[in-house]
Design a protein around this motif. Sequence first.
Motif, PDB file in Angstrom:
ATOM      1  N   GLY A  15       2.003  13.646  49.814  1.00 57.09           N
ATOM      2  CA  GLY A  15       1.744  12.450  50.605  1.00 57.09           C
ATOM      3  C   GLY A  15       2.489  11.236  50.071  1.00 57.09           C
ATOM      4  O   GLY A  15       3.078  10.469  50.843  1.00 57.09           O
ATOM      5  N   ALA A  16       2.478  11.059  48.750  1.00 56.11           N
ATOM      6  CA  ALA A  16       3.207   9.932  48.157  1.00 56.11           C
ATOM      7  C   ALA A  16       4.706  10.072  48.386  1.00 56.11           C
ATOM      8  O   ALA A  16       5.393   9.089  48.712  1.00 56.11           O
ATOM      9  N   ALA A  17       5.222  11.299  48.227  1.00 56.99           N
ATOM     10  CA  ALA A  17       6.653  11.532  48.446  1.00 56.99           C
ATOM     11  C   ALA A  17       7.026  11.285  49.904  1.00 56.99           C
ATOM     12  O   ALA A  17       8.076  10.698  50.196  1.00 56.99           O
ATOM     13  N   ALA A  65       7.404  -0.122  50.063  1.00 62.66           N
ATOM     14  CA  ALA A  65       7.436   1.253  49.558  1.00 62.66           C
ATOM     15  C   ALA A  65       6.070   1.653  49.005  1.00 62.66           C
ATOM     16  O   ALA A  65       5.589   2.773  49.240  1.00 62.66           O
ATOM     17  N   LYS A  66       5.416   0.758  48.272  1.00 64.82           N
ATOM     18  CA  LYS A  66       4.096   1.061  47.718  1.00 64.82           C
ATOM     19  C   LYS A  66       3.057   1.266  48.819  1.00 64.82           C
ATOM     20  O   LYS A  66       2.199   2.158  48.728  1.00 64.82           O
ATOM     21  N   ILE A  67       3.130   0.447  49.852  1.00 68.97           N
ATOM     22  CA  ILE A  67       2.184   0.587  50.966  1.00 68.97           C
ATOM     23  C   ILE A  67       2.349   1.942  51.638  1.00 68.97           C
ATOM     24  O   ILE A  67       1.364   2.637  51.932  1.00 68.97           O
ATOM     25  N   LEU A  68       3.585   2.334  51.893  1.00 71.71           N
ATOM     26  CA  LEU A  68       3.828   3.607  52.573  1.00 71.71           C
ATOM     27  C   LEU A  68       3.445   4.794  51.688  1.00 71.71           C
ATOM     28  O   LEU A  68       2.972   5.817  52.190  1.00 71.71           O
ATOM     29  N   MET A  69       3.638   4.673  50.373  1.00 76.41           N
ATOM     30  CA  MET A  69       3.184   5.732  49.477  1.00 76.41           C
ATOM     31  C   MET A  69       1.661   5.835  49.492  1.00 76.41           C
ATOM     32  O   MET A  69       1.106   6.941  49.548  1.00 76.41           O
ATOM     33  N   LEU A  70       0.983   4.691  49.455  1.00 80.48           N
ATOM     34  CA  LEU A  70      -0.478   4.688  49.476  1.00 80.48           C
ATOM     35  C   LEU A  70      -1.023   5.302  50.756  1.00 80.48           C
ATOM     36  O   LEU A  70      -1.906   6.169  50.728  1.00 80.48           O
ATOM     37  N   THR A  71      -0.478   4.886  51.893  1.00 75.56           N
ATOM     38  CA  THR A  71      -0.967   5.425  53.159  1.00 75.56           C
ATOM     39  C   THR A  71      -0.540   6.881  53.351  1.00 75.56           C
ATOM     40  O   THR A  71      -1.233   7.644  54.025  1.00 75.56           O
ATOM     41  N   GLY A  72       0.587   7.268  52.752  1.00 73.32           N
ATOM     42  CA  GLY A  72       0.968   8.681  52.782  1.00 73.32           C
ATOM     43  C   GLY A  72      -0.038   9.541  52.053  1.00 73.32           C
ATOM     44  O   GLY A  72      -0.393  10.637  52.504  1.00 73.32           O
ATOM     45  N   VAL A  73      -0.547   9.049  50.916  1.00 74.60           N
ATOM     46  CA  VAL A  73      -1.581   9.774  50.180  1.00 74.60           C
ATOM     47  C   VAL A  73      -2.851   9.881  51.014  1.00 74.60           C
ATOM     48  O   VAL A  73      -3.491  10.945  51.074  1.00 74.60           O
ATOM     49  N   ILE A  74      -3.233   8.785  51.676  1.00 76.63           N
ATOM     50  CA  ILE A  74      -4.429   8.817  52.532  1.00 76.63           C
ATOM     51  C   ILE A  74      -4.268   9.858  53.631  1.00 76.63           C
ATOM     52  O   ILE A  74      -5.186  10.636  53.915  1.00 76.63           O
ATOM     53  N   SER A  75      -3.104   9.876  54.275  1.00 74.16           N
ATOM     54  CA  SER A  75      -2.853  10.845  55.339  1.00 74.16           C
ATOM     55  C   SER A  75      -2.946  12.271  54.830  1.00 74.16           C
ATOM     56  O   SER A  75      -3.563  13.142  55.465  1.00 74.16           O
ATOM     57  N   PRO A 118      -6.210  26.849  41.119  1.00 75.84           N
ATOM     58  CA  PRO A 118      -7.591  27.039  41.567  1.00 75.84           C
ATOM     59  C   PRO A 118      -7.873  26.163  42.781  1.00 75.84           C
ATOM     60  O   PRO A 118      -7.216  25.124  42.970  1.00 75.84           O
ATOM     61  N   TRP A 119      -8.850  26.551  43.600  1.00 78.21           N
ATOM     62  CA  TRP A 119      -9.087  25.840  44.861  1.00 78.21           C
ATOM     63  C   TRP A 119      -9.382  24.367  44.645  1.00 78.21           C
ATOM     64  O   TRP A 119      -8.965  23.513  45.435  1.00 78.21           O
ATOM     65  N   TRP A 120     -10.085  24.034  43.536  1.00 75.97           N
ATOM     66  CA  TRP A 120     -10.479  22.649  43.306  1.00 75.97           C
ATOM     67  C   TRP A 120      -9.292  21.761  42.909  1.00 75.97           C
ATOM     68  O   TRP A 120      -9.395  20.531  42.958  1.00 75.97           O
ATOM     69  N   ALA A 121      -8.164  22.391  42.524  1.00 79.15           N
ATOM     70  CA  ALA A 121      -6.972  21.619  42.177  1.00 79.15           C
ATOM     71  C   ALA A 121      -6.002  21.493  43.342  1.00 79.15           C
ATOM     72  O   ALA A 121      -4.920  20.919  43.192  1.00 79.15           O
ATOM     73  N   ALA A 122      -6.381  22.002  44.520  1.00 84.29           N
ATOM     74  CA  ALA A 122      -5.466  22.007  45.665  1.00 84.29           C
ATOM     75  C   ALA A 122      -5.133  20.608  46.165  1.00 84.29           C
ATOM     76  O   ALA A 122      -4.107  20.408  46.825  1.00 84.29           O
ATOM     77  N   MET A 123      -6.001  19.634  45.860  1.00 87.71           N
ATOM     78  CA  MET A 123      -5.745  18.279  46.327  1.00 87.71           C
ATOM     79  C   MET A 123      -4.555  17.645  45.603  1.00 87.71           C
ATOM     80  O   MET A 123      -3.893  16.753  46.154  1.00 87.71           O
ATOM     81  N   ALA A 124      -4.252  18.104  44.384  1.00 87.86           N
ATOM     82  CA  ALA A 124      -3.167  17.502  43.601  1.00 87.86           C
ATOM     83  C   ALA A 124      -1.802  17.620  44.281  1.00 87.86           C
ATOM     84  O   ALA A 124      -1.093  16.608  44.423  1.00 87.86           O
ATOM     85  N   PRO A 125      -1.368  18.825  44.717  1.00 93.24           N
ATOM     86  CA  PRO A 125      -0.077  18.877  45.418  1.00 93.24           C
ATOM     87  C   PRO A 125      -0.089  18.111  46.734  1.00 93.24           C
ATOM     88  O   PRO A 125       0.946  17.572  47.136  1.00 93.24           O
TER      89      PRO A 125
END
Length: 292
Positions: free
Chosen positions: A72-74, A191-201, A60-67
């Motif tokens: 981003g974390a990956a 690694a944690k910093i880059l995962m966090l900022t990857g999620v933000i991006s 559903p559209w509201w779940a699109a943020m999950a992938p």
Amino acid sequence: MNLIAGILLNGLALGAMYAMGTIALSVVWGSLGMLNLAHGAVLALGAYAAVLGVEQLGLPWWAAMAPAIAVGAAAGLILYFVIVKWLYLRPNFPINTVITTIALAAFIENAVTQSIGAQAWSQPFRFDGSLNIAQVNIRMQPLVVLAASLLLTIAISYVLANTKLGRTVRAVSQQRDAASLMGISVPVVYAKILMLTGVISAVSGVLLTGMTTVYPTVGAEPTTKALIICACAGLGSLRGATALALTFGIIEVAVQYTLGARFGTTAALSIAILLLVWRPYGLFGASSGGRL
């Protein structure tokens, strides 16, 4: 009244999109001392992950943020293992990461173009409609973008100031060798910093393309402007960069309304040049010292 409200809202929304980029760039610079110029490519990956999650996986559209968050974390973890892990102990780390992240961004953009195509996609994760407050119509999507940006700034400021991760990040950014001797695993922190900022991006990519469209180079312009704003605020100054991004957004939209769309970016960049001539280290550079 509607015109003024429209300028302010659209300006704040545009500034909020820039702010999310400045947050990601500032956190990475303040903690690792590197410029992550692959930010725009991760932004695009997050936008595509949301689209494909709805179109191909049937979410559903509201779940699109999950992938998008997962991608981003990956992407942040891959950035660590592919680039940072091999370069952070070597000489010329800052300039080497600039070169390699540019190359990584180009590789990702070309891979997306070849595998998915260059055509524009519509972002399903969007908030249509408007609110009527005091006889002023306020569109929902800019409000969501603005709220998300402010929440991200507050959340990251809290994490850096009040959590164990924040304390280890500050310790590593201020004195990496001493932090390592005290038992802090520098590679894990990076690694944690880059995962966090990857999620933000990635999240910013979904929100941005909710107002535009999704295409392989959608992150290029926001990354450029976010980098300019970071330099004007002082690299590593999180709150200063966010405030300046919102100000730039309002100025750009106000000039577009009054003088024409083609003058908006020119006006913002002209102000940036004047600021850097006046204070080459940024408006908040002296107090931040280039570190979180």
